[in-house]
Design an enzyme around this catalytic site. Structure first.
Site, PDB file in Angstrom:
ATOM      1  N   GLY A   9      -4.811   1.141   4.819  1.00  0.00           N
ATOM      2  CA  GLY A   9      -4.440  -0.083   4.113  1.00  0.00           C
ATOM      3  C   GLY A   9      -4.845  -1.323   4.874  1.00  0.00           C
ATOM      4  CB  SER A  11      -8.828  -3.972   2.911  1.00  0.00           C
ATOM      5  OG  SER A  11      -8.075  -3.249   1.956  1.00  0.00           O
ATOM      6  NE  ARG A  34      -7.819   2.123  -3.349  1.00  0.00           N
ATOM      7  CZ  ARG A  34      -7.170   1.865  -4.487  1.00  0.00           C
ATOM      8  NH1 ARG A  34      -7.303   2.685  -5.522  1.00  0.00           N
ATOM      9  NH2 ARG A  34      -6.401   0.798  -4.586  1.00  0.00           N
ATOM     10  CG  ASP A  60      -8.611   7.586  -2.924  1.00  0.00           C
ATOM     11  OD1 ASP A  60      -7.415   7.517  -2.545  1.00  0.00           O
ATOM     12  OD2 ASP A  60      -8.932   7.755  -4.108  1.00  0.00           O
ATOM     13  CB  VAL A  61      -4.950   7.568   1.833  1.00  0.00           C
ATOM     14  CG1 VAL A  61      -5.467   6.644   2.913  1.00  0.00           C
ATOM     15  CG2 VAL A  61      -4.131   6.825   0.783  1.00  0.00           C
ATOM     16  CE1 TYR A 152       5.283   0.426  -3.276  1.00  0.00           C
ATOM     17  CE2 TYR A 152       7.641   0.005  -3.132  1.00  0.00           C
ATOM     18  CZ  TYR A 152       6.381  -0.027  -2.560  1.00  0.00           C
ATOM     19  OH  TYR A 152       6.227  -0.498  -1.283  1.00  0.00           O
ATOM     20  CB  SER A 155       5.587   6.751  -4.428  1.00  0.00           C
ATOM     21  OG  SER A 155       5.780   5.363  -4.220  1.00  0.00           O
ATOM     22  CE  LYS A 156       5.885   2.696  -0.199  1.00  0.00           C
ATOM     23  NZ  LYS A 156       5.066   2.910   1.019  1.00  0.00           N
TER      24      LYS A 156
END
Length: 296
Positions: A9, A11, A34, A60-61, A152, A155-156
């Site tokens: 991440g 960028s 990415r 791309d992770v 979100y 996912s977290k």
């Protein structure tokens, strides 16, 4: 200080701020996201800040084979890694049933599967070299839930559970540490980059802190591991309300989210950067002036 560090991440937002801080300490960096063009810009920023070396590896992770290849290249270039800060993440807004399946799955692919892919590669390398520090970015939304952010939050919550499992397993790996850093609202571009199916972009919930402040916590955790480091003055109150007064929390969270969690400006439905990067909007900070600890 860990001298050879891979940052995902890198960028934008917290990842970019972390790369800047590590560069100022003379680290050798591997920058991952990415967005190749933006990463090259970040590499120049890091070189100007004093990084000993910067390696740009667009990845791309969510692709485990790509992550494995990235780690192999990073280890070969720097003769190993001392630390990894995994800050890659995307978000989506909208009622659960309105968010397209591919967008819901895209958030989980980057945030949760991506965390697993990076952690797997990092831990295999650290176990082999008998030492290393992995820092994972969680969120206060890995401890509570709100309306309109189900991808979100899902996912977290998964990231938090994975981090705890890895911390327990790492007790049997000499010299290997796993930390979780859980920010609240942070002034980064993730809210404008997020997918939305609710007619608006999101706002970071107050009190809002800076990506530099979260980066400090990530870098500190590389050397002094933390089970779960909260960054954000409002996190303890939100978590306490969610756990201790769930009925009150549920009654208040929707109107509060409508007032403070959305920007109120019309936004057309779209996938944001969930499925593809949007390099033109990547930066360290977002557009929110109501920042707590701006000068810290």
């Amino acid at each position: 200080m860990k001298h050879r560090v891979l940052v995902t991440g890198a960028s934008s937002g917290i990842g970019r701020a972390t790369a800047h801080r590590l560069a100022g300490e003379g680290a050798r960096l591997v920058l991952v996201s990415r967005s190749q063009g933006v990463l090259e810009e970040v590499a120049r920023e890091c070189d100007a800040r004093g990084a000993r070396d910067t390696l740009v590896l667009p990845t791309d992770v969510g692709d485990h084979e790509a992550v494995a290849a990235t780690f192999a290249a990073a280890v070969s270039a720097h003769d190993g890694l001392d630390g990894v800060v995994h800050a890659a993440g995307v978000a989506a807004y909208g009622r659960f049933q309105d968010v397209p399946p591919e967008v819901f799955e895209g958030v989980l692919r980057t945030n949760l599967v991506g965390t697993a892919n990076v952690a797997r590669a990092a831990l295999r390398h650290f176990e082999e070299r008998r030492g290393g520090s992995l820092v994972l970015l969680g969120s206060v939304l890995g401890k509570i839930s709100t309306p309109w952010m189900s991808p979100y939050a899902t996912s977290k919550w998964g990231v938090a559970g994975l981090a705890r499992a890895l911390q327990i397993e790492a007790r049997s790996l000499p010299g290997v540490e796993v930390s979780l850093v859980s920010p609240g609202g942070v002034d980064t571009p993730i809210y404008d980059l997020a997918a939305t199916w609710i007619g608006h972009h999101g706002n970071p919930p107050p009190p809002v802190t800076t990506p530099e402040k979260v980066a400090e916590a990530c870098i500190a955790a590389l050397d002094e591991p933390r089970r779960d480091k909260n960054v954000g003055g409002g996190n303890p109150a939100m978590v306490a309300g969610f756990r201790l007064l769930p009925g009150v929390f549920d009654a208040l969270v929707t109107p509060l989210m409508a007032r403070m969690g959305l920007d109120g400006k019309d936004a057309a439905p779209g996938a944001g950067n969930v499925l593809e990067p949007v390099p033109e909007h990547e930066a360290v900070r977002g557009r929110w002036p109501h920042v707590w600890g701006q000068l810290r």
